[in-house]
Write a protein that holds these residues in place. Sequence first.
Motif: not given
Lengths: 464, 468
Positions: A178-198
């Motif tokens: 797999c080509n793993i692409v990371e997305v950030a997470s914080d105290d609310e779980g996956i950071v959906s805004s980071s995912l959107a930007r990605l």
Amino acid sequence: MTIEKPSSQTVHGKGPSPSRVLPNDFYLSFLSDVAKARKPAPIRSLIPMESKPGMLSMLAGKPNPSTYPFTRITMTVKSPSPLSDPTLTDIELGGDDLSTALQYSMTSGLPALVEWVTELAAQVHGITPGDGARVSMGSGSQDLLYKAFSALINRGDSIIVEAPTYPGILPVMDSLGCNIVEVASDDEGIVSSSLARLLESWPSGKSRPKLLYTIPYGANPTGMTTSLPRRQEVLKLARKYNFLILEDDPYYHLYFGSGAPPASYFSLERKMDGDIGRVLRFDSLSKILAAGFRLGWITGPDYLVAQIERHSAASTMQPPSISQVIVLKLLQSWGISGFLTHAESVAEFYRQKRDVFETYLNKHLSGLAQWNTPNAAMFYWIKLKLPPSGSVKCKTVKGYEGDSNVFIEHNAMRKGVLMLPGECGYHDERKTCYVRVSFSLLSEEEVDEVLRRLASALRDEWEQ
Amino acid sequence: MQYMWEPGMVSLAGGLPHPSLFPFAGVEVDVYSPEADLSTNVSSDVIHVTVPKYDSEGQVNLATSLQYSPSTGLKWLLDYAREFVNRVFKPQYKDFDVLLHMGNTDGWTKVVNLLCEYGDYIIVAEYTFSTAQAVWIPMGCKGVPIKMDASGMRADVLEETLRDWDITHPNVKRPHVLYTVPTGHNPTGTVISAQRKQEIYDVCVKYDLIIVEDDPYYFLQFKDYVPGDVDTKEEEPYDEAAFLASLEKTFLSFDTQGRVIRMDSFSKTLAPGNRVGWFTANPLFCERLLRATEVTVQTPSGWSQAIIAQMLKSWSLSGYLRWLSRLRLEYQVRRTWMCDAIAHSFDVKKGSPDEGLFRTRSIGMFLWVKVYLDANPTFQNVKGSSLDPEAEYEKILWRKLVNAKVLLMAGSFFTPWQGKEKATTTTSGREHSKIFFRLSYSTPTQEDMELGIQRLAEVFRAEWSVPN
């Protein structure tokens, strides 16, 4: 076969409109080359013909049931809430029920168990007949995850994974290329805004990611639960950018937060207008009943489930049926409400352990470490304050905050403290000052002692 | 996980559920005694085996077996497997290791992923277990079929194939894996003799092949078929040494170099639903197979392991061997029923094995039937127009049998896949005008076998226009 079907056949209201359900050929572009090349298992796929009236079968090399040396199994089981109700009940398994459990059986699991679990999925996650999904049992969700990745990933395909993630999934991803692409997470779980930007800035020539792998409840190792608003955003992104969501959810029933438990991705797909069929759920009995059953199940689009079953039909054959029938008898005896009561008492057990752990974290590690408080499962993800130099023997990188692996090996373990180094949660094993700790097994005295030792080890680091 | 058990260590490392939450207080299993005579009513000859929740002396217990546990399998079963291998197979190298798997096909899947890459060629017998090839076909691998005779895979053909590989397959990597079901071969029922095994082993040493010995029917070894022999009583008083001496040697028994990966299974000797068996292999392979196991099935069911371990402990190894010596008689009589049924409905000529009419040394669970089509009118008609008349007629005949309510496995599932270019009878080099069926005699009653074979005979008579 005399195993009973679940007694409650409640009506769950009308299912979603069939036009929302993604068709089978939608999944063709997601399948790996190996999955496309798998055919139905040659002998297993003919077994249903044995049931045709009057058929005499010399088809399969099944052992003769008269040769099984087991004649009866009697289990002594507790009530769903043993602390308030210490009654023990004997459940017996013999005759046809036991014969069926001991013989080769269906790859998807004993039909009565699949039915029971489907009813549970209907009540908890809103599966309805005709929404394109079904339940299939497997030999633990670890194996089902491996087979799901195997069905979906060609070498080089991109996938999105939170960083850090469940250490046990990384070798699977790695072995499949797999080509793993990371997305950030914080105290609310996956950071959906980071995912959107990605996703918005995804290079135009590069194939889009096929799937997101996520642990939405008590994420291993961070311990955080993805909030409802974040889940809704992620689902919208999955629909917009057309990727599947592999929802690895072994801690769904181990939630002890104060707010209402957020809906699973599987159920949100149904509740929110839009396509249904991008979510593949992985459930496990390991943390609710016991890990040694090696039983879990997938809930997801029939077409994808069938690919995973083809793989099983040419490897494990079926989940262990002795585990299945023991679980089935227990679940039938408890019923769905008993099961949910038991799950609640398990969650409560872990909540109390968390409270104890939190107390002693505050007592011993204030100023020496940072953490977010989990509201599900059994892990804390702790950021140790480690000096940038000192006994930590490693290369210095700008902004570098210490290496917990070296700290554990050279310091903590010598004081009798064993923790999981945070680097295990990253596919590139990057150096980090985080550790994952589990509070599931320790008594209060042990927690006090181990955190005292840890604090002492950390202070030693700074004194050097 | 190995650090958790060090003295003085307090572990925060594993994500283990708390055993007090396991909702089971104990389990009791009734099992036959190893001397049980399965042909009579055995319900009185029963032993009670108990698995407690906890055990302070580290014996079989639920708290351990229902918890996450090492992927090698629980110690009790591993120790048992090691003792069993030493007593029964006697490998010729000392540091072999054992590791549990979830049944031989699960084992084979792991071995393929360990040893084979996309596009590799795998040495198999002329006919091979259909499910086993379903493991490697999607990986783009191809089979290299080696001709068989009455003693199984031929060593001379194997040698020739490997010797001439660079000529017959220029620029193609030579095969390095040999897959075999040596005892009660699936589908043909043959047994590879000790001498043949030594010959094959020697070829594998010369050309550096790993032998994967898939041997679930090993203990279903029968004497030659004698018409009407339905006796399930033992001939002489049981003697363990004599029983072990009567068994064919395994490839593992010839293995001096650690190039055999052997797979044993409890599926046909105890019950398949448990999904438990074990590998015996050199430590390097075992370590790699363990790594693969850890991230897939992790370990067989703790229930299965605990129940089997406790039962085998109460039987002792000698008891289990006793059980196995009785078990084969149960299947031997079923072979007799099947062969007798065929003798009732067909004219039986005794000929050489190459005539393929009857192999009296057929063991395990299957009869492999070769059907000659030269005198078959439908086949002769189809021959002119079809690219693969044998395959086409096999489908027609199979369907006619199903309509007559007889269900068999068609032989074409067992022909090794050699790639698209060699998929027909002609292009794969198979014999013309012959097709095969595999008949399983493990489960039908004697009456059903008689009836099934009668129906088969009726269909054949009709298809060959033989008057009644």
